[in-house]
Scaffold this motif. Structure first.
Motif, PDB file in Angstrom:
ATOM      1  N   LEU A  41       0.832  -1.208   0.000  1.00 26.06           N
ATOM      2  CA  LEU A  41       0.000   0.000   0.000  1.00 26.06           C
ATOM      3  C   LEU A  41       0.863   1.252   0.000  1.00 26.06           C
ATOM      4  CD1 LEU A  41      -2.672  -1.148   2.586  1.00 26.06           C
ATOM      5  CD2 LEU A  41      -2.825  -1.132   0.094  1.00 26.06           C
ATOM      6  N   VAL A  42       0.453   2.244  -0.791  1.00 26.46           N
ATOM      7  CA  VAL A  42       1.239   3.482  -0.860  1.00 26.46           C
ATOM      8  C   VAL A  42       0.418   4.741  -0.574  1.00 26.46           C
ATOM      9  CG1 VAL A  42       2.952   2.548  -2.444  1.00 26.46           C
ATOM     10  CG2 VAL A  42       0.937   3.681  -3.377  1.00 26.46           C
ATOM     11  N   PHE A  43      -0.901   4.638  -0.670  1.00 24.86           N
ATOM     12  CA  PHE A  43      -1.692   5.863  -0.544  1.00 24.86           C
ATOM     13  C   PHE A  43      -3.115   5.547  -0.102  1.00 24.86           C
ATOM     14  CE2 PHE A  43      -4.702   8.874  -2.489  1.00 24.86           C
ATOM     15  CZ  PHE A  43      -4.240  10.066  -1.936  1.00 24.86           C
ATOM     16  N   GLU A  61     -10.381   5.829  -1.245  1.00 32.57           N
ATOM     17  CA  GLU A  61      -9.660   4.832  -2.041  1.00 32.57           C
ATOM     18  C   GLU A  61      -8.334   4.502  -1.383  1.00 32.57           C
ATOM     19  OE1 GLU A  61      -9.398   6.928  -5.784  1.00 32.57           O
ATOM     20  OE2 GLU A  61      -7.460   7.781  -5.225  1.00 32.57           O
ATOM     21  N   GLU A  63      -4.551   2.784  -2.437  1.00 30.16           N
ATOM     22  CA  GLU A  63      -3.761   2.519  -3.629  1.00 30.16           C
ATOM     23  C   GLU A  63      -2.545   1.680  -3.258  1.00 30.16           C
ATOM     24  OE1 GLU A  63      -3.261   6.019  -5.919  1.00 30.16           O
ATOM     25  OE2 GLU A  63      -2.639   4.819  -7.649  1.00 30.16           O
ATOM     26  N   SER A  64      -2.277   0.663  -4.082  1.00 28.26           N
ATOM     27  CA  SER A  64      -1.072  -0.138  -3.899  1.00 28.26           C
ATOM     28  C   SER A  64      -0.163   0.111  -5.097  1.00 28.26           C
ATOM     29  CB  SER A  64      -1.429  -1.624  -3.818  1.00 28.26           C
ATOM     30  OG  SER A  64      -1.824  -2.085  -5.094  1.00 28.26           O
ATOM     31  N   VAL A  65       1.043  -0.465  -5.044  1.00 28.66           N
ATOM     32  CA  VAL A  65       1.963  -0.321  -6.169  1.00 28.66           C
ATOM     33  C   VAL A  65       1.257  -0.745  -7.457  1.00 28.66           C
ATOM     34  CG1 VAL A  65       4.074  -1.280  -7.191  1.00 28.66           C
ATOM     35  CG2 VAL A  65       4.056  -0.566  -4.795  1.00 28.66           C
ATOM     36  N   LYS A  66       0.484  -1.817  -7.368  1.00 30.24           N
ATOM     37  CA  LYS A  66      -0.106  -2.439  -8.555  1.00 30.24           C
ATOM     38  C   LYS A  66      -1.390  -1.757  -9.040  1.00 30.24           C
ATOM     39  CE  LYS A  66       0.363  -6.117 -11.255  1.00 30.24           C
ATOM     40  NZ  LYS A  66       1.290  -5.698 -12.281  1.00 30.24           N
ATOM     41  N   ALA A  67      -2.246  -1.329  -8.103  1.00 28.98           N
ATOM     42  CA  ALA A  67      -3.580  -0.870  -8.533  1.00 28.98           C
ATOM     43  C   ALA A  67      -4.230   0.011  -7.476  1.00 28.98           C
ATOM     44  CB  ALA A  67      -4.477  -2.071  -8.805  1.00 28.98           C
ATOM     45  N   VAL A  68      -5.298   0.685  -7.886  1.00 32.19           N
ATOM     46  CA  VAL A  68      -6.070   1.486  -6.941  1.00 32.19           C
ATOM     47  C   VAL A  68      -7.388   0.762  -6.670  1.00 32.19           C
ATOM     48  CG1 VAL A  68      -7.019   2.933  -8.790  1.00 32.19           C
ATOM     49  CG2 VAL A  68      -7.016   3.773  -6.447  1.00 32.19           C
TER      50      VAL A  68
ATOM     51  N   ILE B  33       5.508  -7.113  -3.920  1.00 27.71           N
ATOM     52  CA  ILE B  33       6.227  -6.543  -5.063  1.00 27.71           C
ATOM     53  C   ILE B  33       7.413  -5.718  -4.568  1.00 27.71           C
ATOM     54  CG2 ILE B  33       6.054  -4.863  -6.967  1.00 27.71           C
ATOM     55  CD1 ILE B  33       3.138  -5.827  -7.348  1.00 27.71           C
ATOM     56  N   THR B 235       8.002  -3.003 -12.019  1.00 34.41           N
ATOM     57  CA  THR B 235       8.507  -1.815 -11.304  1.00 34.41           C
ATOM     58  C   THR B 235      10.011  -1.641 -11.556  1.00 34.41           C
ATOM     59  OG1 THR B 235       8.763  -3.144  -9.278  1.00 34.41           O
ATOM     60  CG2 THR B 235       6.759  -1.854  -9.467  1.00 34.41           C
ATOM     61  N   ARG B 297       1.819  10.968  -3.430  1.00 34.18           N
ATOM     62  CA  ARG B 297       1.913   9.512  -3.351  1.00 34.18           C
ATOM     63  C   ARG B 297       0.917   8.823  -4.289  1.00 34.18           C
ATOM     64  NH1 ARG B 297       5.130   7.603   0.619  1.00 34.18           N
ATOM     65  NH2 ARG B 297       4.117   5.570   0.688  1.00 34.18           N
ATOM     66  N   ARG B 298       0.072   9.596  -4.952  1.00 32.70           N
ATOM     67  CA  ARG B 298      -0.900   8.975  -5.849  1.00 32.70           C
ATOM     68  C   ARG B 298      -0.210   8.607  -7.152  1.00 32.70           C
ATOM     69  NH1 ARG B 298      -5.802  12.156  -6.954  1.00 32.70           N
ATOM     70  NH2 ARG B 298      -7.113  10.450  -6.306  1.00 32.70           N
ATOM     71  N   VAL B 299      -0.541   7.429  -7.656  1.00 28.45           N
ATOM     72  CA  VAL B 299       0.197   6.851  -8.769  1.00 28.45           C
ATOM     73  C   VAL B 299      -0.483   7.154 -10.106  1.00 28.45           C
ATOM     74  CG1 VAL B 299       1.112   4.709  -9.737  1.00 28.45           C
ATOM     75  CG2 VAL B 299       0.975   5.001  -7.251  1.00 28.45           C
ATOM     76  N   ARG B 301      -1.516   6.231 -13.623  1.00 26.96           N
ATOM     77  CA  ARG B 301      -1.664   4.929 -14.287  1.00 26.96           C
ATOM     78  C   ARG B 301      -1.786   5.127 -15.793  1.00 26.96           C
ATOM     79  NH1 ARG B 301      -0.683   1.314 -10.042  1.00 26.96           N
ATOM     80  NH2 ARG B 301      -1.573   2.190  -8.151  1.00 26.96           N
ATOM     81  N   THR B 320       4.004   3.766 -11.889  1.00 23.14           N
ATOM     82  CA  THR B 320       4.011   2.943 -10.685  1.00 23.14           C
ATOM     83  C   THR B 320       4.501   3.795  -9.526  1.00 23.14           C
ATOM     84  OG1 THR B 320       4.654   0.788  -9.785  1.00 23.14           O
ATOM     85  CG2 THR B 320       6.393   2.051 -10.818  1.00 23.14           C
ATOM     86  N   PHE B 321       4.551   3.190  -8.349  1.00 26.20           N
ATOM     87  CA  PHE B 321       5.193   3.832  -7.210  1.00 26.20           C
ATOM     88  C   PHE B 321       6.591   3.245  -7.149  1.00 26.20           C
ATOM     89  CE2 PHE B 321       6.337   4.581  -2.838  1.00 26.20           C
ATOM     90  CZ  PHE B 321       5.849   5.855  -2.621  1.00 26.20           C
ATOM     91  N   ARG B 350      -7.613  10.574 -11.714  1.00 21.89           N
ATOM     92  CA  ARG B 350      -9.030  10.387 -11.392  1.00 21.89           C
ATOM     93  C   ARG B 350      -9.690  11.704 -10.955  1.00 21.89           C
ATOM     94  NH1 ARG B 350      -6.092   6.415  -9.513  1.00 21.89           N
ATOM     95  NH2 ARG B 350      -6.197   6.965  -7.318  1.00 21.89           N
TER      96      ARG B 350
END
Lengths: 131, 370
Positions: A41-43, A61, A63-68, B33, B235, B297-299, B301, B320-321, B350
Motif C-alpha cells: 500500500l502506498v496511498f 480509495e 492505492e497499492s503499487v499495482k492498482a487502486v 512486489i 517496477t 503519493r498517488r500513482v 496509471r 508505478t510507485f 481520477r
C-alpha cells in the motif's frame, strides 16, 4: 476487538457498532484478508468529516503499487470522524487492521438495517472461497 | 486454457499469486512486489520468464534474412553477441522489441536466435513466415514450448550463476552469451536482463528447468536469493526506463518517437520500415517518450491525461510507485514542446490534478554500471 462481533460487507470492509447516547456509531475498516490481498500500500484517500454516505457507495480509495481500489461504505449515515494518522502510517492496516487501523466512524442513519451485512462466519466463508 | 511454464507447480507450492499474462499463467508476486523489487536491487532474485518467445534460425541465409527484418544490423554480429533491436512494419510502426543473438554450440554449430515478447509471439511468427522468400535457406523453429527461460538479476547474480557452471563469469561482457551445458543438456547463458541490474538469463530444456531453478535457489541461499514475479519485473524495468510492448511501444509508435534511436541503424540498410523511418527522421517529431516524477503519493496509471495550461498534451503509458525513489514515477508520451527536462506538467489522477516534473530517463541506474 472480538472479531466475531464484527459485521462485514462483501467488499471486505468491517463494521463495529456501538450505542452512544442513543446514537449508533459504526467504526469501519478493511479486513486482514483484504489488506493481505492488496499488499504494497502506498496511498489512502480519506473523506471529509460531515460527508453523507450510502451503503455500497465509495467513500475513499486505497492505492497499492499495482492498482487502486475503492473503499465502499458498508452502512448509510454521516461520517463523524476519520483516522487522520492512517494515510501516513499505512503499515498500521496490516499490523492492526481491527483496532489502530480503523478508517472512519459513521453515525448510522436511523433507518439503516444492519441485517444486510455479513456476520463473521459468513464472511469467513466468503474469504475461503475467494482465497 | 492458459499455457503453463515447466515451473508452474513450484510457483503454486510457494504461494505465488498467478495471473493471466499474454495467455500464460504467470506468477505476479510471491510475497510483496516491493520486497521482491528491493531484493533485486540489493541481493538477487530469480524470475520465471518462460513465457517469452524463443525463435531459432539456422541455415546459410539466416543472417541476411534477420538483417532484413530488424532495425539493427545482424550481418556481421560477432559470435556470442546479443543486440537489442526492433521490428518495424512498412510504415515504421513497432511490431515488437526483441533481442537478437548470434551463438555457437560446443560442437561449433552457429545459429541466430530471437527472444520476442509473449504478447507478440504469434504475430511475429506469422510475420517471419510471411517474410521468408522462396529459395531462402533459412530453417526457422519456434522453440518456446521446448525450452524454459530463467532470469537471475541483482548484484549477487554472478556469484550465484557461477556456482552452477563452475566457471568465472565475471569477465563475461554485458549483452553476450554462451551455449554450455546444465544437467547434461544444452543451456544458453547470457548476461542480459530487464531490471536495470547486473544479471543473467538462462535458456534450458523444459525437462531440466525445475532442477536448474532448484540449483539456483540453493546456490543463492547464502545471498538471500528469492523468487520474484512479474509485478517486481514491471517496477524494476520502469525505474530502469525500459519500454514495455503494449504500453510504450505499439504499431502506432515508431522507434524515433519512442526515443530508441540507438536501436535503429539506417545507414546502408534495407529493412522493413527503413524508408518510412528515413523520411520521418527529417521531420519535426510531434510526440516524445518522457519520464515523469511526482511529489505526492498517488500513482499515475496508464492512459491518464497529462495537461499543461489546462490543455491535454499527452498520456501516461505506464506508471508505478517507485520503491527505490519512494515516489510515483511514470513514462508518458507528450508533445515535443513539453518534453524538455524540468518542464512542469499536471497529471489528471481520477479527476484531481497532480503536479509532475519531466525528468531524465532512466529513473534509476545501478552503481558502477558498465
Amino acid at each position: 476487538m472480538n472479531l466475531e462481533e464484527l459485521l462485514y460487507a462483501e467488499t471486505h470492509e468491517w463494521v463495529h457498532v456501538v450505542e452512544d447516547n442513543g446514537e449508533k456509531i459504526a467504526t469501519v475498516g478493511i479486513s486482514a484478508f483484504a489488506v493481505e490481498q492488496l499488499t504494497d500500500l502506498v496511498f489512502m484517500e480519506l473523506p471529509q468529516v460531515g460527508t453523507a454516505v450510502e451503503a455500497g457507495n465509495e467513500f475513499g480509495e486505497v492505492e497499492s503499487v499495482k492498482a487502486v481500489s475503492p473503499l465502499y461504505s458498508p452502512v448509510s449515515g454521516e461520517i463523524v470522524e476519520t483516522n487522520l494518522s492512517l494515510p501516513d502510517n499505512l503499515q498500521t492496516l496490516g499490523e492492526d487492521p481491527y483496532e489502530a487501523g480503523w478508517i472512519i466512524k459513521i453515525k448510522l442513519a436511523n433507518e439503516f438495517d444492519l441485517s444486510s451485512l455479513l456476520d463473521h462466519e459468513s464472511y469467513q466463508r466468503q474469504c475461503a472461497e475467494e482465497g | 486454457m492458459l499455457a503453463q511454464t515447466p515451473l508452474n507447480d513450484w510457483h503454486l507450492e510457494h504461494g505465488a499469486r498467478m495471473v493471466d499474462f499474454a495467455g500464460w499463467s504467470m506468477p505476479v508476486q510471491y510475497t510483496s512486489i516491493v520486497e521482491e523489487h528491493q531484493a533485486t536491487r540489493t541481493a538477487a532474485t530469480i524470475f520465471d520468464i518462460s513465457h517469452m518467445g524463443r525463435l531459432r534460425f539456422d541455415g546459410p541465409d539466416a543472417e541476411a534474412f534477420l538483417d532484413r527484418l530488424l532495425t539493427r544490423k545482424v550481418v556481421g554480429m560477432g559470435l556470442g553477441r546479443i543486440r537489442y533491436s526492433l521490428m518495424t512494419n512498412a510504415s515504421g510502426g513497432i511490431l515488437d522489441d526483441v533481442l537478437v543473438y548470434h551463438l555457437e554450440t560446443p560442437s561449433s554449430r552457429r545459429y541466430h536466435m530471437l527472444v520476442v515478447n509473449a504478447s507478440n509471439r504469434e504475430k511475429i511468427v506469422k510475420w517471419i513466415q510471411a517474410s521468408l522468400q522462396p529459395g531462402e535457406a533459412v530453417e526457422f523453429n519456434d522453440r518456446t514450448m521446448e525450452t524454459a527461460m530463467i532470469a537471475v538479476q541483482g548484484p549477487d547474480a554472478t556469484r550465484i550463476v557461477e556456482q552452477l557452471f563452475a566457471k568465472d563469469l565475471s569477465s563475461m561482457g554485458y549483452y553476450t552469451g554462451i551455449v554450455t551445458e546444465q544437467m547434461g543438456k544444452p543451456c544458453i547463458v547470457t548476461r542480459t536482463g530487464y531490471t536495470g541490474e547486473d544479471g543473467y538469463e538462462l535458456i534450458v530444456r523444459t525437462d531440466v528447468a525445475q532442477q536448474v531453478w532448484n540449483n539456483l535457489m540453493l546456490a543463492g541461499r547464502e545471498f538471500g536469493v528469492r523468487p520474484a514475479g512479474l509485478g517486481a519485473r514491471d517496477t524494476l524495468r520502469l525505474e530502469a526506463g525500459m519500454p514495455l510492448y503494449g504500453h510504450e511501444l505499439t504499431e502506432e509508435i515508431n522507434p524515433i518517437q519512442a526515443g530508441l534511436c540507438f536501436a535503429v541503424n539506417l545507414k546502408d540498410r534495407k529493412f522493413s520500415g527503413h524508408q518510412a523511418l528515413v523520411d520521418f527522421a527529417d521531420q519535426q517529431n510531434p510526440f516524445q517518450r518522457i519520464g515523469l516524477e511526482l511529489r505526492g503519493r498517488r500513482v499515475p496509471r496508464e492512459d491518464y491525461a497529462i495537461l499543461r495550461d489546462g490543455e491535454e498534451i499527452g498520456k501516461v503509458s505506464s506508471g508505478t510507485f517507485s520503491p527505490t525513489l519512494g515516489r510515483p514515477i511514470a513514462m508518458a508520451y507528450v508533445v515535443s514542446a513539453a518534453a524538455e527536462i524540468g518542464t512542469e506538467v499536471k497529471v489528471d489522477i481520477r479527476g484531481k490534478l497532480e503536479t509532475a516534473c519531466v525528468v531524465e530517463l532512466p529513473f534509476y541506474s545501478r552503481p558502477n554500471a558498465t
